[in-house]
Structure formats: structure tokens, C-alpha cells
Design a protein around this motif. Structure first.
Motif, PDB file in Angstrom:
ATOM      1  N   ILE A 147     -23.706  71.579  -0.693  1.00 44.09           N
ATOM      2  CA  ILE A 147     -23.921  70.400  -1.799  1.00 44.09           C
ATOM      3  C   ILE A 147     -23.005  71.793  -3.075  1.00 44.09           C
ATOM      4  O   ILE A 147     -23.879  72.191  -3.324  1.00 44.09           O
ATOM      5  CB  ILE A 147     -25.092  69.863  -2.306  1.00 44.09           C
ATOM      6  CG1 ILE A 147     -25.445  69.160  -0.582  1.00 44.09           C
ATOM      7  CG2 ILE A 147     -24.927  69.359  -3.432  1.00 44.09           C
ATOM      8  CD1 ILE A 147     -26.943  68.398  -1.169  1.00 44.09           C
ATOM      9  N   VAL A 148     -22.626  70.748  -3.895  1.00 43.83           N
ATOM     10  CA  VAL A 148     -22.334  71.198  -5.306  1.00 43.83           C
ATOM     11  C   VAL A 148     -22.318  70.499  -6.766  1.00 43.83           C
ATOM     12  O   VAL A 148     -21.745  69.629  -6.541  1.00 43.83           O
ATOM     13  CB  VAL A 148     -20.376  71.502  -4.851  1.00 43.83           C
ATOM     14  CG1 VAL A 148     -19.918  72.149  -5.760  1.00 43.83           C
ATOM     15  CG2 VAL A 148     -19.712  72.177  -3.827  1.00 43.83           C
ATOM     16  N   ILE A 149     -23.111  71.495  -7.416  1.00 45.17           N
ATOM     17  CA  ILE A 149     -23.682  70.479  -8.706  1.00 45.17           C
ATOM     18  C   ILE A 149     -22.985  71.116 -10.134  1.00 45.17           C
ATOM     19  O   ILE A 149     -22.309  72.774  -9.876  1.00 45.17           O
ATOM     20  CB  ILE A 149     -24.740  71.581  -8.599  1.00 45.17           C
ATOM     21  CG1 ILE A 149     -25.224  72.462  -8.579  1.00 45.17           C
ATOM     22  CG2 ILE A 149     -25.950  70.700  -7.484  1.00 45.17           C
ATOM     23  CD1 ILE A 149     -26.681  73.161  -9.000  1.00 45.17           C
ATOM     24  N   HIS A 150     -22.232  70.654 -10.752  1.00 51.15           N
ATOM     25  CA  HIS A 150     -21.686  70.803 -11.414  1.00 51.15           C
ATOM     26  C   HIS A 150     -22.363  71.966 -12.954  1.00 51.15           C
ATOM     27  O   HIS A 150     -23.222  71.417 -12.838  1.00 51.15           O
ATOM     28  CB  HIS A 150     -21.551  69.256 -12.680  1.00 51.15           C
ATOM     29  CG  HIS A 150     -19.982  68.740 -11.776  1.00 51.15           C
ATOM     30  ND1 HIS A 150     -20.277  67.441 -10.532  1.00 51.15           N
ATOM     31  CD2 HIS A 150     -18.763  68.637 -12.339  1.00 51.15           C
ATOM     32  CE1 HIS A 150     -19.340  67.079 -10.149  1.00 51.15           C
ATOM     33  NE2 HIS A 150     -18.206  67.874 -10.946  1.00 51.15           N
ATOM     34  N   HIS A 164     -23.403  79.635  -3.691  1.00 49.01           N
ATOM     35  CA  HIS A 164     -22.606  80.440  -2.034  1.00 49.01           C
ATOM     36  C   HIS A 164     -21.104  80.767  -2.777  1.00 49.01           C
ATOM     37  O   HIS A 164     -20.451  81.394  -2.639  1.00 49.01           O
ATOM     38  CB  HIS A 164     -22.274  79.426  -1.121  1.00 49.01           C
ATOM     39  CG  HIS A 164     -21.666  79.739  -0.108  1.00 49.01           C
ATOM     40  ND1 HIS A 164     -22.026  79.999   0.760  1.00 49.01           N
ATOM     41  CD2 HIS A 164     -20.173  78.281   0.189  1.00 49.01           C
ATOM     42  CE1 HIS A 164     -20.468  80.540   1.347  1.00 49.01           C
ATOM     43  NE2 HIS A 164     -19.464  79.073   1.311  1.00 49.01           N
ATOM     44  N   ALA A 165     -20.999  79.335  -3.025  1.00 47.06           N
ATOM     45  CA  ALA A 165     -19.212  79.836  -4.194  1.00 47.06           C
ATOM     46  C   ALA A 165     -19.324  78.911  -5.629  1.00 47.06           C
ATOM     47  O   ALA A 165     -20.142  78.126  -5.748  1.00 47.06           O
ATOM     48  CB  ALA A 165     -18.112  79.126  -3.048  1.00 47.06           C
ATOM     49  N   ALA A 166     -18.266  79.759  -6.090  1.00 47.54           N
ATOM     50  CA  ALA A 166     -18.361  78.794  -7.473  1.00 47.54           C
ATOM     51  C   ALA A 166     -16.696  78.006  -7.548  1.00 47.54           C
ATOM     52  O   ALA A 166     -15.469  79.178  -6.452  1.00 47.54           O
ATOM     53  CB  ALA A 166     -18.255  79.763  -8.869  1.00 47.54           C
ATOM     54  N   ILE A 175     -32.641  75.294 -10.299  1.00 45.70           N
ATOM     55  CA  ILE A 175     -32.889  74.423  -8.358  1.00 45.70           C
ATOM     56  C   ILE A 175     -31.913  75.647  -7.678  1.00 45.70           C
ATOM     57  O   ILE A 175     -31.591  76.031  -6.460  1.00 45.70           O
ATOM     58  CB  ILE A 175     -31.193  73.265  -8.867  1.00 45.70           C
ATOM     59  CG1 ILE A 175     -32.149  72.613  -9.602  1.00 45.70           C
ATOM     60  CG2 ILE A 175     -31.210  72.500  -7.664  1.00 45.70           C
ATOM     61  CD1 ILE A 175     -31.742  70.991 -10.299  1.00 45.70           C
ATOM     62  N   ALA A 176     -30.882  76.606  -8.636  1.00 42.88           N
ATOM     63  CA  ALA A 176     -29.876  77.638  -8.037  1.00 42.88           C
ATOM     64  C   ALA A 176     -30.613  78.649  -7.267  1.00 42.88           C
ATOM     65  O   ALA A 176     -30.156  79.031  -6.310  1.00 42.88           O
ATOM     66  CB  ALA A 176     -29.138  78.401  -9.100  1.00 42.88           C
ATOM     67  N   LEU A 185     -25.756  75.999  -1.180  1.00 51.12           N
ATOM     68  CA  LEU A 185     -25.583  75.963  -2.361  1.00 51.12           C
ATOM     69  C   LEU A 185     -24.508  75.827  -3.104  1.00 51.12           C
ATOM     70  O   LEU A 185     -24.272  77.311  -3.921  1.00 51.12           O
ATOM     71  CB  LEU A 185     -27.018  75.616  -3.802  1.00 51.12           C
ATOM     72  CG  LEU A 185     -27.144  74.986  -4.858  1.00 51.12           C
ATOM     73  CD1 LEU A 185     -26.745  73.644  -4.522  1.00 51.12           C
ATOM     74  CD2 LEU A 185     -28.029  75.246  -5.767  1.00 51.12           C
ATOM     75  N   SER A 186     -23.776  75.119  -3.992  1.00 50.30           N
ATOM     76  CA  SER A 186     -22.728  75.941  -5.114  1.00 50.30           C
ATOM     77  C   SER A 186     -22.417  74.663  -6.385  1.00 50.30           C
ATOM     78  O   SER A 186     -23.688  74.136  -6.499  1.00 50.30           O
ATOM     79  CB  SER A 186     -21.123  75.619  -3.881  1.00 50.30           C
ATOM     80  OG  SER A 186     -21.130  76.199  -2.502  1.00 50.30           O
TER      81      SER A 186
END
Length: 300
Positions: free
Chosen positions: A270-273, A32-34, A291-292, A5-6
Motif C-alpha cells: 500500500i502506497v500513501i502520499h 519499503h519504497a518511495a 503509521i510508517a 508500506l510505501s
């Protein structure tokens, strides 16, 4: 492969007035990433604050220690491979090898005309992208590059000492068409999609899942033609552009359901704003943080 999750943090905050805190909080939350968007401005944010992607990522690299950093996505609209390569090598060095370059062909937004040119047709964008990616690959892996192309030229472009990540920092190629998927199969360490834009307004989540399944199948065919195992590529879904819209961020349960369905398709990230009040990306920050910290553990 387990799901990561990013988040994507839009560059709308002054660094000392909330910008730095978001990137540091992303690391604390265990993402994991931003990533950030690499645009000169974007859609509804055009008349408000919007900062440059690579300087923002450089600042984020000095403010964090473990978080991967990247663009979603960089495009040829206002970039040249020679200057971009120099900046990426510098960013990779400053971050200690934590950078991923999300890269795509670009679109018809403000970026497409900000330098005074006419907006390129889809074919022109694909033609430029087809030259941009291979040249950038060379620039990031070779000490000196000379190449004269139809759109981009490099003359003794020097990029020593090269990337910290070897042979270069990873490319996450955004593509759904045949030419872009071929580039992803040949040059990508990851593939990025936002889903099928034709379904955003009137499609259903079920139709979106089937469209994404079809995209992954096409990626598999492109990889087979390139004599590459599609499993070698990470598959990244940038959330927020499917018919689900922001509903998966309304609760941890809703996100776990959304993420599980897409993980079953083969997505590995999956990348969430990051929530932005008063925008299409508005969401409850407390739920976002829950969620994070909780969602991935519930997916097994």
C-alpha cells in the motif's frame, strides 16, 4: 505474503529546500519504497512548483542507500521507449538496482496535450500502451534493438550494459481494463490500481472493496491466460482515490483497519502520499510517521 508500506512524494519542493530531506526521511522511517508521479504537471498543482520525475529519482538515489525508488506512473503521454530506456538504465545503475518502473496508459490531463497533440481516445491510449510496453521490455533486456511499429520505432538502439537488476528493472503495470491486464500478466512484476474511480465521489468503502476484489479476479484470469501464477505479481494499491479518501491517515488505528481489509484481498503493498498542506493530500505529519513505523507491525 506480508504487506509492505510505501510512500509517494510529489515533486513539488526544491531539492535543497525540503526535497532531499523528505526522501531521506522516508528511508529513515522504514518505508519499503518511495515513488513519485511522472507528470509534466498534475491537477491542482499545475500552477505551482513541479519538478521532473527521473531527475528527482536520480537525486534521491544519491541521497539514500536502501530505499526502493520508482514512478507511479510513467506513461506514453510524453515519453518514448528509446529515450526512456536509456534514462532508466542510467537511474538503475546510479541507484545500485533499486528502481521500479510504474507504468500505465496515461489519461486526459495536461500531459496529454503539452506537446501539441490532440488528446488520444481511450482506444488510442490502449493501442499505444500495447506497443510501448513490449518495446520498452526489449530495450531494457537486449543490447541493440531495431523495431518499426505503428507508433514507436527503434533503429539500432543501444543500451549496454543493461540494467543492474536482471534481466531488467521490474515493471509495475497500472491497469484495470482487459488489454492492460494482459500486459500486466505478461510483462509485469507487479500490478497497480487506485480502485474504481466511479466510486470516489458517491461510493462506499464496502463497494470499493468489492470493486477491488473484482479487479484482482480479472487480473487472475489474465494471468491464467498467460500461463502465469497471479501470486507471482505484487499487487500495489495507491491510496487516496477510494471513497475512504484520506480518512485512513487520521490515526494509526484507522490505517491498520484500512490496510488489513485490503491485505485480505491480496494486496502486498500500500502506497500513501507524503502529506502536503493545503492539498487533497493534507495530513498530520506526526500521525503519518507513526503509521510508517507502527502500522505494519500491528497487522501481523
Amino acid at each position: 505474503m506480508s504487506l509492505r508500506l510505501s510512500t509517494v512524494i510529489l515533486p513539488v519542493d526544491r531539492w535543497h529546500e525540503g526535497g532531499r530531506a523528505k526522501w531521506q526521511r522516508a528511508e529513515e522511517l522504514g518505508f519499503h519504497a518511495a515513488y513519485t508521479y511522472d507528470h509534466l504537471s498534475w491537477r491542482s498543482f499545475r500552477d505551482g512548483p513541479w519538478f521532473g520525475a527521473l531527475p528527482t529519482l536520480t537525486a534521491a538515489a544519491t541521497a539514500t542507500d536502501r530505499l526502493r525508488l520508482g514512478t507511479l506512473v510513467t506513461s506514453p503521454n510524453f515519453r518514448h521507449p528509446v529515450t526512456l530506456a536509456k534514462e532508466l538504465i542510467s537511474l538503475d545503475d546510479i541507484s545500485g538496482g533499486r528502481v521500479t518502473l510504474g507504468i500505465g496508459a496515461g489519461g486526459n490531463g495536461f500531459d496529454a496535450t503539452a506537446l501539441g497533440q490532440e488528446a488520444w481516445t481511450p482506444k488510442e491510449r490502449a493501442d499505444r500502451f500495447g506497443e510501448f510496453v513490449p518495446l520498452l521490455d526489449r530495450l531494457l533486456t537486449e543490447g541493440a534493438v531495431s523495431q518499426k511499429g505503428d507508433f514507436y520505432t527503434a533503429e539500432e538502439a543501444r543500451n549496454l550494459p543493461g540494467c543492474v537488476q536482471r534481466p531488467r528493472l521490474p515493471f509495475a503495470v497500472a491497469a484495470t481494463g482487459p488489454r492492460g491486464l494482459k500486459l500486466a500478466a505478461k510483462y509485469g512484476q507487479a500490478w497497480v490500481t487506485t480502485g474504481d474511480p466511479k466510486l470516489y465521489e458517491e461510493g462506499t468503502p464496502e463497494q470499493s472493496v468489492e470493486a477491488l476484489r473484482g479487479q484482482i479476479e480479472k487480473l487472475g484470469k489474465a494471468c491464467a491466460e498467460a500461463d502465469r501464477d497471479v501470486a507471482d505479481l505484487d499487487k500495489i494499491l495507491l491510496h487516496g482515490f477510494t471513497p475512504d479518501r484520506n480518512r485512513p491517515l487520521e490515526s494509526v488505528d484507522a490505517f491498520v483497519d484500512f490496510a488489513g481489509r485490503h491485505h485480505e484481498l491480496g494486496f502486498t503493498e500500500i502506497v500513501i502520499h507524503w502529506p502536503i498542506a493545503g492539498s487533497d493530500f493534507a495530513a498530520d505529519l506526526g500521525i503519518f510517521e507513526a503509521i510508517a513505523t507502527e502500522a505494519i507491525g500491528r497487522l501481523g
